[in-house]
Design an enzyme around this catalytic site. Sequence first.
Site, short mmCIF file in Angstrom:
data_model
loop_
_atom_site.label_atom_id
_atom_site.label_comp_id
_atom_site.label_asym_id
_atom_site.label_seq_id
_atom_site.Cartn_x
_atom_site.Cartn_y
_atom_site.Cartn_z
CD GLU A 74 -2.41 1.42 2.74
OE1 GLU A 74 -2.71 0.39 3.38
OE2 GLU A 74 -2.62 2.57 3.17
CB THR A 99 -3.58 8.40 2.71
OG1 THR A 99 -2.65 7.58 3.43
CG2 THR A 99 -3.96 9.55 3.62
NE ARG A 140 -0.59 8.80 5.20
CZ ARG A 140 -0.44 8.04 6.28
NH1 ARG A 140 0.49 8.32 7.17
NH2 ARG A 140 -1.20 7.00 6.48
CE LYS A 173 -6.01 2.13 7.64
NZ LYS A 173 -5.06 2.88 6.82
#
Length: 214
Positions: free
Chosen positions: A48, A76, A52, A136
Amino acid sequence: MTNLGVNSGKVQSIMTKGPVIPVVIIEHLDDAIPLADALLEGGVTTIEITLRSDAAMDAIATIAKERPQICVGAGTVLTPQQMAAVKDAGADFVVSPGAYPELIASAFDHDMAFLPGAATASEMMALLAHGITAMKFFPASVAGGPSYLKALASPLADAVFCPTGGISMETAQDWLQLPNVLCVGGSWVASKDLLKAGSFDAITANARQCSQLI
Ligand code: 3PG
């Protein structure tokens, strides 16, 4: 509530590729392929990459194109616009710290395997109402730890989780042994510090340890 059924089957097959999904912040695009190769050498085939850093989108595209044997996720992802962009970049799945109707709808519109975050029974029930069974659990260690998630296994029997947030090699097994956990996520495997130091051998060693977890 609309039952959109956002590819939870597809997500669950991704979650069962291995016990740990490394969560990575890639600051330098040049690190993308060495990182992918280091993980592959350690037996990890899922990653993943979080949105960011400025390099994240290009890193997703590079790994998707040049290392198709890796299942590459975008993390994100906070907006429908980002959902569309990571789909274009070639992401195989999308992870978000939470969820809201427009984001869920955009995952459905893009036929994107979507792993949204949830931390409370109500948030999980809202996702289940959308047909989303793979979630998640975030931020896992401070949201309640393994005993909290275990307590939800019986009442929310359809939900399965990838706990992420504050998990380490030492605590991963505590989560993996829960009946409602398919895998865990964590940044310790390929941390910012390891990437900064170019310690790809250490990343391979971490990946190898992860592959041996059950
Ligand atoms: C994150 O928020 O970056 C992920 O959930 C990973 O968390 P971690 O750095 O605590 O493993």
